[in-house]
Design a protein around this motif. Structure first.
Motif, PDB file in Angstrom:
ATOM      1  N   UNK A 513      47.657  -3.429  10.058  1.00 45.40           N
ATOM      2  CA  UNK A 513      47.379  -2.226   9.809  1.00 45.40           C
ATOM      3  C   UNK A 513      47.159  -1.888   8.309  1.00 45.40           C
ATOM      4  N   UNK A 514      48.176  -2.222   7.422  1.00 46.14           N
ATOM      5  CA  UNK A 514      48.094  -1.803   6.295  1.00 46.14           C
ATOM      6  C   UNK A 514      47.008  -2.515   5.413  1.00 46.14           C
ATOM      7  N   UNK A 515      46.901  -3.964   5.709  1.00 43.59           N
ATOM      8  CA  UNK A 515      45.936  -4.720   5.028  1.00 43.59           C
ATOM      9  C   UNK A 515      44.513  -4.347   5.595  1.00 43.59           C
ATOM     10  N   UNK A 516      44.682  -3.852   6.821  1.00 39.86           N
ATOM     11  CA  UNK A 516      43.083  -3.331   7.174  1.00 39.86           C
ATOM     12  C   UNK A 516      42.662  -2.052   6.476  1.00 39.86           C
ATOM     13  N   UNK A 517      43.459  -0.969   6.255  1.00 39.52           N
ATOM     14  CA  UNK A 517      43.368  -0.008   5.277  1.00 39.52           C
ATOM     15  C   UNK A 517      42.815  -0.262   4.073  1.00 39.52           C
ATOM     16  N   UNK A 518      43.493  -1.340   3.505  1.00 37.63           N
ATOM     17  CA  UNK A 518      43.104  -1.743   1.897  1.00 37.63           C
ATOM     18  C   UNK A 518      41.831  -2.392   2.161  1.00 37.63           C
ATOM     19  N   UNK A 519      41.511  -3.140   3.188  1.00 37.87           N
ATOM     20  CA  UNK A 519      39.910  -3.794   3.366  1.00 37.87           C
ATOM     21  C   UNK A 519      39.008  -2.754   3.380  1.00 37.87           C
ATOM     22  N   UNK A 520      39.135  -1.645   4.206  1.00 44.41           N
ATOM     23  CA  UNK A 520      38.196  -0.654   4.057  1.00 44.41           C
ATOM     24  C   UNK A 520      38.122  -0.190   2.759  1.00 44.41           C
ATOM     25  N   UNK A 521      39.209   0.038   1.990  1.00 37.80           N
ATOM     26  CA  UNK A 521      39.050   0.609   0.730  1.00 37.80           C
ATOM     27  C   UNK A 521      38.390  -0.326  -0.368  1.00 37.80           C
TER      28      UNK A 521
END
Length: 868
Positions: A513-521
């Protein structure tokens, strides 16, 4: 004698036993005037079919009666009216049993209620089926799913069960038959043995069998009622109300009710629940850094995996969806949730907290959130530490009040972040936890942690694994995130790529979840996603360093420190490396200043950079840290690990050996710690030349000078741990070296021990595990629980006798067997054979060392030969 007869369990024999337990039929004269009772053989069989195949349509006409008779007599297996040969239907039913269980259980409950005389015949029916299974020699390793949680049992465990719930049991037997008994005719001889031969032509055969009546094993049979689920989200929630069929039911219910009443907390704790909810219901995140937002506005609940023992070295994987404390309580009163960094352990713990507050009246336990990052050995006891958290939110001003709640088993204790306890305090915490759990065992304990080498010291805890996101969960998270509403195409394009390719090609990021959020950014900035973890964090830093300027147009805000993004990264890298070395993950103002003032990078700057400006930039501009409860925290620990690796990667080659020694001396670091992995990815050749090669040369020089392979075992694997049967241990044999473990992991040559091959001799036996009788009632142990044999109370043995051993834990001490090689000749021969996994690993590592040595040799006189 009948007791020696061979029986076969199949559709016909099962159906015959069901008919013998059928509700009382209506008088024949009432049938004659049209009053049907709905209990004839065909109607019962049709009801049974619909348990497995709910869309089954009854055939028109009277032909079903003939087919029913043939099926009951085991002359017919399947036909166009009896769809027992339809693989698609059976596969669907099998998947329901193994993945949800609730829907088919509902159907079986309805079937049993409609057709079976549960109260008067339920116990005999269960005993008769068990008797049949015990005499069926064709049943060996097959599995039965016969309890309300869908847990499997093999034949041995099924026949020794002390408590059985009628409807889940019948459902599991029916599933077994449809999955394993396609040929119904195998039961013809059994049917014949159960019936008298008619004396009159065409007369109905009379059932006349002792099956089940002389079943020697004591078994209590329960009837359950399954409530309708509140919503689709809780389709797997089973809330049974158990009623014992025998006379003990009233005592059981009164005892249960009195205990629940005793544990009901007073209304004075409602204020505590309100305060706790207000504290944890909102939080800042990477995306929502300006103001806290409602937790459930962006939270997606991970699945949780439970590994359920089936038989030796065989386990079933059970997935728990939409987890709540109540659902986890069905697994155990002691839960350890294990998950890698950024997967959402703390979010899960927050969810369990908020959900238990929301359903407090139903669950009845007061939740206490206990962040372990604050724990230290300065506390006299674990109770004092828990009381500090409880009191801080208005729970009580008196320690004795909390003690009373705990004594009544009224608390849900949520210990978040076992891995965040400093290593030198970990042993004390585990000792205190063991004492605390012994004293207050009726409470529910949930601990979260990164995966550790072993959880043996927490032997009573059931380890559940936090699952990575599924594709559907990843997409749901993106849908929930309020990202750049002014440019909706960015999120839409990213979601489209995530759906079509990214989830599959970048699973290490997309499942987190955390890395996915950063991926979006990061996607907004670079329109692509890197494959290497350290490159991903580098680009994430660039994205975060520019995030606060995304909507500022031509205006560019200057960092308070006056540093460029690159220089700021240099400062932060050293800050992270120093704090990582000291295992510091949060900072007061004073501690932060101490670390900042020690940075060598400060001496390279022409102008003065203050600690307060640096803190403000980290929190307000870079979003790499956040401030909460008077302390500064990393947005996520993985940022500290990346910047630590970045700092180490820039050091002189001559210092890399010392860096390797640092990691080696921190041998208790969890294998999920990514700092060293990212360092290797940044400078692989240098790590191999200056860390791996010297380490291996030193290792093998020592081995060759002493006893070769056996010195290797003594140094790296001094004790081999393994188990047999059912235990509550989670065992992994790791080498006594961080660097060595990194080498075999990176080179993919780590050994995997097959416990079947290791000797199960008493001389290596360390512990045994047993099940307590389900009729045993004690405040210290759950009914029917699996415990260490040494923990069995003497009064239990007085009443129930010695429990049967179901699991064993062994240790082979290398030094001990070498002291007396004649006694351990077979074991020594096994361990030194070339196909023994650790011996094969030893040879592979030696070959890898030779590859490194060959690389270091100059290959020619040409200048460019040196630049390989």
């Amino acid at each position: 004698m009948l007791e020696n007869k061979e029986y076969v369990l199949c559709g016909g024999t099962f159906f015959t036993l069901l008919l013998q337990a059928r509700k009382q039929r209506t008088a024949a004269r009432k049938n004659a005037v049209g009053e049907k009772d709905g209990l004839n053989d065909s109607e019962v069989l049709e009801g049974l079919i619909r348990v497995a195949f709910p869309d089954y349509i009854s055939p028109a006409g009277r032909s079903i009666r003939t087919h029913t008779s043939s099926y009951k007599a085991c002359r017919l297996s399947a036909n166009e009216y009896l769809p027992f040969d339809k693989e698609e239907l059976i596969h669907t039913f099998d998947r329901e049993i193994k993945e949800t269980f609730f829907s088919p259980l509902q159907r079986m409950c309805q079937f049993s209620l409609s057709f079976i005389d549960e109260k008067n015949m339920g116990r005999w029916l269960v005993r008769a089926i068990l008797d049949t299974i015990s005499r069926d020699s064709s049943i060996t390793d097959e599995i039965f799913y016969i309890d309300q949680n869908g847990h499997p049992m093999d034949k041995k465990h099924l026949l020794t069960a002390q408590n059985i719930e009628l409807q889940p049991f019948l459902l599991g037997i029916w599933h077994f038959i449809l999955s394993n008994r396609a040929d119904n005719t195998v039961g013809a001889a059994t049917i014949d043995s159960w019936h008298d031969r008619p004396t009159v032509k065409r007369a109905k055969r009379k059932f006349n069998s002792e099956v089940g009546k002389n079943w020697g094993n004591s078994v209590s049979v329960h009837i359950i009622q399954v409530d309708e689920p509140v919503s689709g989200e809780h389709k797997d929630s089973i809330r049974p109300r158990k009623v014992l069929v025998d006379k003990r039911s009233s005592d059981f219910d009164l005892d249960w009710a009195s205990r629940r009443s005793m544990r009901s907390p007073k209304d004075e704790y409602r204020a505590y629940l309100k305060n706790t909810r207000e504290k944890y219901n909102k939080l800042k995140t990477l995306l929502y850094n300006d103001a806290p937002v409602e937790f459930y506005n962006f939270y997606i609940c991970n699945n949780i995996e439970q590994r359920i023992y089936i038989k030796k070295n065989s386990y079933r994987r059970k997935i728990i969806e939409n987890s709540t404390a109540q659902l986890l309580h069905e697994c155990s009163n002691f839960i350890l949730i294990s998950g890698t960094g950024g997967l959402g352990k703390s979010m899960m713990m927050r969810h369990l907290l908020l959900d238990s507050i929301e359903h407090f009246d139903e669950f009845g336990k007061i939740p206490i959130f206990i962040p372990l990052k604050d724990y230290s050995d300065s506390y006299d006891s674990l109770l004092d530490y828990i009381f500090e958290k409880f009191e801080g939110l208005g729970g009580s001003k008196k320690l004795n009040d909390l003690s009373k709640l705990l004594s009544h088993g009224s608390c849900l204790l949520l210990f978040d972040g076992l891995d965040e306890i400093k290593s030198d305090c970990r042993k004390k915490f585990e000792h205190d936890l063991e004492f605390f759990a012994d004293k207050y065992t009726d409470n529910m304990f949930v601990i979260s942690s990164r995966p550790a080498g072993a959880f043996i010291s927490l032997h009573r805890f059931t380890v559940l694994n936090l699952c990575p996101f599924t594709k559907e969960q990843a997409l749901s998270l993106i849908d929930k995130l309020d990202f750049r509403p002014d440019e909706p195409a960015i999120k839409a394009n990213f979601r489209n790529e995530l759906d079509n390719t990214l989830f599959r090609t970048h699973m290490e990021f997309t499942e987190n979840p955390l890395l996915l959020t950063i991926m979006l950014m990061t996607y907004e900035q670079f329109a692509e996603i890197p494959s290497k973890m350290h490159i991903f964090y580098r680009e994430a830093y660039i994205t975060l360093s520019q995030k606060h300027d995304a909507s500022k147009g031509a205006y560019k805000r200057v960092l308070k420190t006056g540093l460029t993004a690159d220089r700021f990264a240099d400062y932060f890298a050293e800050f992270c490396a120093r704090s990582y070395r000291d295992e510091k993950f949060e900072f007061t103002d004073l501690l932060f200043d101490q670390y900042f003032n020690s940075l060598h990078e400060r001496t390279k700057e022409l102008h003065n950079v203050t600690p307060s400006d640096f803190r403000d930039d980290l929190v307000e501009n870079m979003c790499l840290m956040f401030y909460e409860n008077g302390k500064y925290h990393f947005t996520h620990r993985s940022f500290q690990e990346y910047f630590c690796a970045l700092y180490f990667s820039k050091q002189k080659d001559k210092n890399l050996k010392r860096i390797g020694d640092f990691f080696e001396n921190k041998n208790r670091r969890h294998y999920s710690d990514k700092a060293f992995n990212m360092l290797y990815d940044m400078i692989p050749e240098k790590i191999e030349e200056y860390i791996f090669s010297p380490f291996l040369k030193s290792l093998f020089v020592m081995c060759d000078a002493k006893n070769g392979y056996w010195t290797f075992l003594e140094e790296l694997y001094p004790v081999l741990y393994y188990e047999s049967g059912e235990t509550s241990l989670w065992i992994r044999n790791e080498a006594n070296s961080f660097i060595y473990n990194a080498i075999i992991r990176i080179q993919d040559i780590a050994a995997t021990l097959d416990f079947d091959e290791l000797p199960q001799e008493d001389e290596y036996l360390m512990d045994e595990w047993v099940y307590l009788d389900s009729d045993y009632k004690s405040p210290e142990f759950e009914s029917g629980s699996l415990i260490n044999k040494n923990a069995v109370p003497w009064e239990y043995k007085e009443y129930f006798g010695e429990p049967e051993v179901v699991g064993r834990y062994y240790e082979i001490d290398i030094e001990a067997i070498l002291r007396n090689p004649e006694k351990h000749e077979d074991t020594i021969h096994l361990l030194e054979s070339d196909d023994f996994p650790i011996r094969a690993e030893f040879l592979a590592v030696r070959a890898y060392m030779q590859e490194l040595i060959d690389k270091e040799q100059a290959v020619g006189d040409d200048l460019f030969d040196l630049f390989q």
